[in-house]
Design an enzyme around this catalytic site. Structure first.
Site, PDB file in Angstrom:
ATOM      1  N   HIS A 101       0.825  -1.213   0.000  1.00 42.72           N
ATOM      2  CA  HIS A 101       0.000   0.000   0.000  1.00 42.72           C
ATOM      3  C   HIS A 101       0.858   1.261   0.000  1.00 42.72           C
ATOM      4  O   HIS A 101       0.345   2.362  -0.191  1.00 42.72           O
ATOM      5  CB  HIS A 101      -0.907   0.040   1.230  1.00 42.72           C
ATOM      6  CG  HIS A 101      -1.688  -1.210   1.425  1.00 42.72           C
ATOM      7  ND1 HIS A 101      -2.585  -1.674   0.498  1.00 42.72           N
ATOM      8  CD2 HIS A 101      -1.684  -2.126   2.423  1.00 42.72           C
ATOM      9  CE1 HIS A 101      -3.111  -2.804   0.921  1.00 42.72           C
ATOM     10  NE2 HIS A 101      -2.578  -3.110   2.079  1.00 42.72           N
ATOM     11  N   HIS A 131       6.730   6.664   5.398  1.00 40.24           N
ATOM     12  CA  HIS A 131       6.340   5.994   4.151  1.00 40.24           C
ATOM     13  C   HIS A 131       5.872   7.015   3.125  1.00 40.24           C
ATOM     14  O   HIS A 131       5.630   8.179   3.462  1.00 40.24           O
ATOM     15  CB  HIS A 131       5.259   4.943   4.431  1.00 40.24           C
ATOM     16  CG  HIS A 131       4.004   5.521   4.976  1.00 40.24           C
ATOM     17  ND1 HIS A 131       3.731   5.568   6.322  1.00 40.24           N
ATOM     18  CD2 HIS A 131       2.946   6.120   4.376  1.00 40.24           C
ATOM     19  CE1 HIS A 131       2.565   6.153   6.517  1.00 40.24           C
ATOM     20  NE2 HIS A 131       2.070   6.506   5.349  1.00 40.24           N
ATOM     21  N   HIS A 133       3.278   7.968  -0.325  1.00 38.67           N
ATOM     22  CA  HIS A 133       2.104   7.729  -1.171  1.00 38.67           C
ATOM     23  C   HIS A 133       2.370   8.381  -2.518  1.00 38.67           C
ATOM     24  O   HIS A 133       3.034   9.410  -2.590  1.00 38.67           O
ATOM     25  CB  HIS A 133       0.862   8.382  -0.552  1.00 38.67           C
ATOM     26  CG  HIS A 133       0.467   7.807   0.768  1.00 38.67           C
ATOM     27  ND1 HIS A 133      -0.488   6.838   0.909  1.00 38.67           N
ATOM     28  CD2 HIS A 133       0.923   8.067   2.028  1.00 38.67           C
ATOM     29  CE1 HIS A 133      -0.626   6.526   2.185  1.00 38.67           C
ATOM     30  NE2 HIS A 133       0.231   7.264   2.883  1.00 38.67           N
ATOM     31  N   GLU A 143      -1.732  12.892  -0.791  1.00 36.31           N
ATOM     32  CA  GLU A 143      -3.036  12.592  -0.186  1.00 36.31           C
ATOM     33  C   GLU A 143      -3.749  13.899   0.164  1.00 36.31           C
ATOM     34  O   GLU A 143      -4.924  14.060  -0.127  1.00 36.31           O
ATOM     35  CB  GLU A 143      -2.858  11.706   1.052  1.00 36.31           C
ATOM     36  CG  GLU A 143      -2.383  10.310   0.680  1.00 36.31           C
ATOM     37  CD  GLU A 143      -2.940   9.231   1.591  1.00 36.31           C
ATOM     38  OE1 GLU A 143      -2.592   9.262   2.784  1.00 36.31           O
ATOM     39  OE2 GLU A 143      -3.700   8.368   1.102  1.00 36.31           O
ATOM     40  N   HIS A 156       4.870  10.551   4.735  1.00 39.52           N
ATOM     41  CA  HIS A 156       4.263  10.590   6.073  1.00 39.52           C
ATOM     42  C   HIS A 156       5.271  10.127   7.120  1.00 39.52           C
ATOM     43  O   HIS A 156       5.729   8.981   7.067  1.00 39.52           O
ATOM     44  CB  HIS A 156       3.008   9.701   6.119  1.00 39.52           C
ATOM     45  CG  HIS A 156       1.855  10.283   5.360  1.00 39.52           C
ATOM     46  ND1 HIS A 156       0.775   9.538   4.939  1.00 39.52           N
ATOM     47  CD2 HIS A 156       1.615  11.572   4.982  1.00 39.52           C
ATOM     48  CE1 HIS A 156      -0.081  10.349   4.318  1.00 39.52           C
ATOM     49  NE2 HIS A 156       0.410  11.580   4.318  1.00 39.52           N
ATOM     50  N   THR A 237      -5.070   7.291   7.065  1.00 40.09           N
ATOM     51  CA  THR A 237      -5.649   7.336   5.714  1.00 40.09           C
ATOM     52  C   THR A 237      -5.747   5.939   5.102  1.00 40.09           C
ATOM     53  O   THR A 237      -5.957   5.780   3.914  1.00 40.09           O
ATOM     54  CB  THR A 237      -4.825   8.254   4.787  1.00 40.09           C
ATOM     55  OG1 THR A 237      -3.512   7.703   4.644  1.00 40.09           O
ATOM     56  CG2 THR A 237      -4.740   9.664   5.330  1.00 40.09           C
ATOM     57  N   THR A 238      -5.566   4.923   5.956  1.00 44.85           N
ATOM     58  CA  THR A 238      -5.763   3.531   5.533  1.00 44.85           C
ATOM     59  C   THR A 238      -6.703   2.878   6.549  1.00 44.85           C
ATOM     60  O   THR A 238      -6.790   3.323   7.702  1.00 44.85           O
ATOM     61  CB  THR A 238      -4.420   2.764   5.527  1.00 44.85           C
ATOM     62  OG1 THR A 238      -3.794   2.925   6.797  1.00 44.85           O
ATOM     63  CG2 THR A 238      -3.504   3.267   4.434  1.00 44.85           C
TER      64      THR A 238
HETATM   65 ZN   LIG Z   1       0.317   7.461   4.912  1.00 47.96          ZN
END
Ligand SMILES: [Zn+2]
Length: 324
Positions: A101, A131, A133, A143, A156, A237-238
């Protein structure tokens, strides 16, 4: 009385529940879906996130959001201290993997880095992992959106409240469990930090951890100015989108190159599918207040316009003097 009422109402209640499951979610197939572990979510079907057991993804304080600089409340008392962030992470001291992810960096020595200050309500927030995105193109990979615009990628920095050490998942029941620092990346020069993470990745597969091979600095993923930021209360956000996050999103950007994002898009998830987009949709603000530490950075273009305007007036004035 209660017994009579219960006897009368119980069949109705059961049929209502069955009806809801039948009509809204389908049959046995749905039950499997509802029991699905949140770890197996996809970004292509974000509505499914709402059906996970214990999901908070449909609640009122979700992330990411659009950060509207004209609506954000200025609070100049907001300060953020980065502790030990200048300490380099030596080769082999970090481990990189694709979670399926996102692309994530973990630290072999935990809790070396932390943030403190009024922006984190005086807590000691210790860096747990970071991590990235990214999205299908350079306008859909961050995001958070700033003034309605999304960018190439977002880093993040996930910090845990030291007060809840050892709480595990239970820590997420506390609103002040996490501080996540979001840094938005624009398309531009290659990011040397991302190069180090990508060099470590020996395959595109998910869930295989690789040691970093070069010295890494957290500063690679922070803008030069870390004093200008937005702050608001939100969620992971997951899935399960727990509302336990004090979000701090930097106003200034870092850069990543097209080639680097292309490499990220070639990573694959647990199903062998390429991770082209690993970004959650923007969520409604629902009456929350967004704070900003100053009116800085976002006014950059206006300041530049004022300078140009001033120069034009100045040149016209000199011309007038010469002509006279
Ligand atoms: Zn994140």
């Amino acid at each position: 009385m209660f017994l009579i009422l219960s006897t009368l109402l119980l069949p109705t209640l059961i049929s209502t529940i069955n009806g809801e499951i039948g009509s809204q979610f389908g049959e046995s197939h749905t039950i499997v879906k509802r029991a699905t572990k949140p770890d197996h979510f996809t970004y292509t079907d974000q509505k499914e996130w709402l059906t996970f057991n214990g999901s908070q993804c449909g609640n009122d304080r979700q992330s990411p959001i659009n950060l509207d600089s004209s609506l954000a409340t200025i609070d100049e008392s907001l300060h953020l201290n980065f502790n030990s962030y200048d300490n380099l992470l030596e080769a082999g001291q970090g481990s990189v993997h694709s979670t399926g992810h996102n692309l994530r960096l973990d630290f072999k020595t935990q809790y070396t880095y932390s943030v403190t200050g009024s922006a984190v309500e005086g807590h000691l927030m210790e860096l747990y992992q970071l991590h990235l995105h990214w999205g299908i193109n350079s306008m859909s990979g961050s995001e958070h959106a700033i003034d309605g615009e999304r960018f190439a990628a977002e880093v993040h920095f996930v910090h845990l409240n030291a007060a809840y050490k050892g709480f595990g998942e239970k820590a997420l029941e506390h609103e002040d469990a996490l501080t996540v620092i979001g840094v938005i990346a624009k398309n531009g020069d290659p990011n040397p930090g991302l190069d180090i993470l990508l060099e470590a990745m020996q395959s595109n597969s998910s869930n295989i951890k690789y040691d970093t091979k070069n010295q890494f600095s957290l500063r690679y993923f922070l803008p030069g100015n870390t004093k200008s930021f937005f702050k608001y209360f939100g969620s992971l956000t997951t899935p399960n989108c727990q509302e336990a996050v004090n979000w701090i999103v930097m106003k200034d950007f870092i850069t990543v190159s097209n080639d680097q994002i292309d490499r990220l898009r070639s990573l694959v998830d647990e199903h062998g599918d390429e991770m082209k987009t690993v970004v959650r949709d923007v969520q409604p603000l629902k009456g929350r207040t967004i704070y900003q530490s100053d009116s800085g950075s976002m006014l950059g273009p206006i300041s530049l316009a004022s300078i140009v305007f001033y120069l034009i007036i100045h040149i016209l004035f000199i011309q007038k003097c010469i002509l006279n």
